[in-house]
Design an enzyme around this catalytic site. Structure first.
Site, short mmCIF file in Angstrom:
data_model
loop_
_atom_site.label_atom_id
_atom_site.label_comp_id
_atom_site.label_asym_id
_atom_site.label_seq_id
_atom_site.Cartn_x
_atom_site.Cartn_y
_atom_site.Cartn_z
N LYS A 161 133.93 0.02 -27.11
CA LYS A 161 133.86 -1.62 -27.28
C LYS A 161 134.98 -1.92 -27.90
O LYS A 161 135.47 -1.74 -29.14
CB LYS A 161 132.52 -1.75 -28.14
N LYS A 216 132.75 -2.00 -22.86
CA LYS A 216 132.31 -3.39 -23.17
C LYS A 216 133.43 -4.19 -23.69
O LYS A 216 134.18 -3.50 -24.56
CB LYS A 216 131.19 -3.54 -24.04
C1 PBG Z 1 126.57 -6.34 -32.19
C2 PBG Z 1 126.75 -6.63 -30.58
C3 PBG Z 1 127.72 -7.85 -30.01
C4 PBG Z 1 127.47 -7.70 -28.66
C5 PBG Z 1 126.52 -6.91 -28.46
N1 PBG Z 1 126.12 -6.11 -29.74
C6 PBG Z 1 128.72 -8.65 -30.71
C7 PBG Z 1 129.88 -8.03 -31.63
O1 PBG Z 1 130.25 -7.00 -31.59
O2 PBG Z 1 130.13 -9.02 -32.28
C8 PBG Z 1 128.00 -8.82 -27.73
C9 PBG Z 1 127.22 -9.07 -26.40
C10 PBG Z 1 127.49 -10.22 -25.85
O3 PBG Z 1 128.80 -11.06 -26.12
O4 PBG Z 1 127.05 -10.69 -24.84
N2 PBG Z 1 127.42 -5.65 -32.49
#
Ligand code: PBG
Length: 324
Positions: A195, A248
Site C-alpha cells: 500500500k 494499492k
Molecule cells: C485506511 C484506508 C484508506 C483507503 C482504504 N483504507 C485511506 C488511507 O490510507 O489514507 C483508501 C481507499 C480509497 O482511496 O479508495 N487506512
C-alpha cells in the site's frame, strides 16, 4: 514474412472474431464493492466527495448488500465511521460498533455474500493516523495488538475476510495468531500488502473523515518510487499468514501488480481507489470521455496486469454491463 502474409486486421474483422480471440475478460466474479457504514438510523446519505457512493446506517445496509448480491458481485468491503473518536480508536473493536453491527445484519440477510472488513484505526483515532501515537510517532507494536482486537471483533461478528490496511510491520502475524487462538481457523486475511502513500486517497479521506491531523502517512505507507520493496512486503505478509495480498492503488501501480502476479502464487487483489474513481467520473461528467467504455478499459487494464480480484467503486456499474 510480414505484410501481406500477416494481416493483423484479420482477427479484428468482426465482433465474433474479436470475441473468439479475446484474452483477459473482466468478469463480475473478479469484483469487490466497498461500502461505508456510519452510526445512525434510516441513513442513506450521498458522499459529497465520491459520486454515487453513500453512507449507510447499519439498519439500511442489508438492502444494499442484497442489491450487490443480486448483481452477481461476490463480495463487499466494509468501512466504518464511528460515533466517536478517541486516542486509541477503541470504537474499532466494540462489539456494538457500526461495522460489527453491519456484518451481523448482512450475514443474516444475505449469507452467501462474502463480507470483507477493512481493519484500520485511522477513522477511529483523534489523530487520524492508522495507529496509536506515542511521542509524535505511530507506535508499531502496540498498534498491532489493537488491530488484532479489531480483527477478532469482526470475525466474531461473522466477517469472512479481514483486510488490514494500516501498513504496520508484523500486523498480519498478530492478527493470524489472534484468530487461531480464538478458533477462527477459517477466517481469511486479505492484506493491503503493498500500500503506497498515494495522492489518490483524497476523496476517501473526506468520506470517512480520516485525514491525518498532523504529518502524513509516509512513515508507514510505502514510498511511491519502490517496486522491489513491494515484493518484500508481499512476501512478508504471505509468510505471516495472508491468504490474499493487495496492491494499492491500482492504476498507477500496474507494474507492481504484474510483478506480484508473476512472482507469487496466491490471489492478487488490486484496489482501484477513490481518486482513480473520481478522476474518471469527473472527466466523464465534463463530457471528455465516455464513462462505460473508459471504466471497462481501466478495470480491464488492472485485470490484464494480473489482478485476480479488483476492489472498485465501479463494481455495481461494471456488473450491470458485464451481466452476472
Ligand atoms: C485506511 C484506508 C484508506 C483507503 C482504504 N483504507 C485511506 C488511507 O490510507 O489514507 C483508501 C481507499 C480509497 O482511496 O479508495 N487506512
Amino acid at each position: 514474412m510480414g505484410f501481406p502474409k500477416n494481416r493483423m486486421r484479420r482477427l479484428r474483422s468482426s465482433e465474433a472474431m474479436r470475441r473468439l480471440v479475446r484474452q483477459n475478460s473482466l468478469s463480475v466474479d473478479d469484483l469487490v464493492y466497498p461500502l461505508f457504514v456510519r452510526a445512525g438510523e434510516g441513513l442513506k446519505e450521498p458522499i459529497k466527495s465520491m459520486d454515487d457512493c453513500f453512507h449507510f446506517s447499519p439498519d439500511m445496509v442489508a438492502a444494499e448488500a442484497a442489491e450487490v448480491a443480486s448483481l452477481g458481485i461476490p463480495a463487499l468491503l466494509l468501512f466504518g465511521l464511528p460515533d466517536k473518536k478517541d486516542e486509541s480508536g477503541s470504537r474499532a473493536w466494540a462489539e456494538d460498533g457500526v461495522v460489527q453491527d453491519s456484518i451481523r445484519r448482512i450475514k443474516q440477510a444475505v449469507p452467501e455474500l462474502l463480507v470483507i472488513t477493512d481493519v484500520c484505526l485511522c477513522a477511529y483515532t483523534q489523530s487520524g493516523h492508522c495507529g496509536v501515537v506515542k511521542d509524535g510517532r505511530v507506535d508499531n507494536d502496540s498498534t498491532c495488538e489493537l488491530l488484532a482486537k479489531v480483527a477478532l471483533s469482526h470475525a466474531q461478528a461473522g466477517a469472512d475476510v479481514i483486510a488490514p490496511s494500516d501498513m504496520m510491520d508484523g500486523r498480519v502475524g498478530y492478527i493470524r495468531q489472534c484468530l487461531e487462538e480464538n478458533g477462527f481457523y477459517d477466517t481469511a486475511i486479505m492484506s493491503y500488502a503493498a500500500k503506497y502513500a498515494s495522492a489518490f486517497y483524497g476523496p476517501f479521506r473526506d468520506a470517512v473523515d480520516s485525514a491525518p491531523q498532523f504529518g502524513d502517512r509516509r512513515g508507514y505507507q510505502m514510498d511511491v518510487s519502490h517496486s522491489d520493496q513491494a515484493m518484500q512486503e508481499i512476501a512478508l505478509d504471505i509468510a505471516e499468514g495472508a491468504d490474499i495480498v493487495m496492491v494499492k492503488p491500482a492504476l498507477c501501480f500496474l507494474d507492481v501488480i504484474r510483478r506480484a502476479k508473476v512472482r507469487f502464487d496466491c490471489p492478487i487483489a488490486a484496489y482501484n481507489v477513490s481518486g482513480e474513481y473520481m478522476m474518471l467520473n469527473t472527466a466523464a461528467k465534463a463530457g471528455l470521455l465516455e464513462k462505460d467504455a473508459a471504466m471497462l478499459e481501466a478495470l480491464g487494464s488492472i485485470k490484464r496486469a494480473g489482478a485476480d480480484i479488483i476492489i472498485t467503486y465501479f463494481a455495481k456499474d461494471a456488473a450491470r454491463l458485464l451481466g452476472a
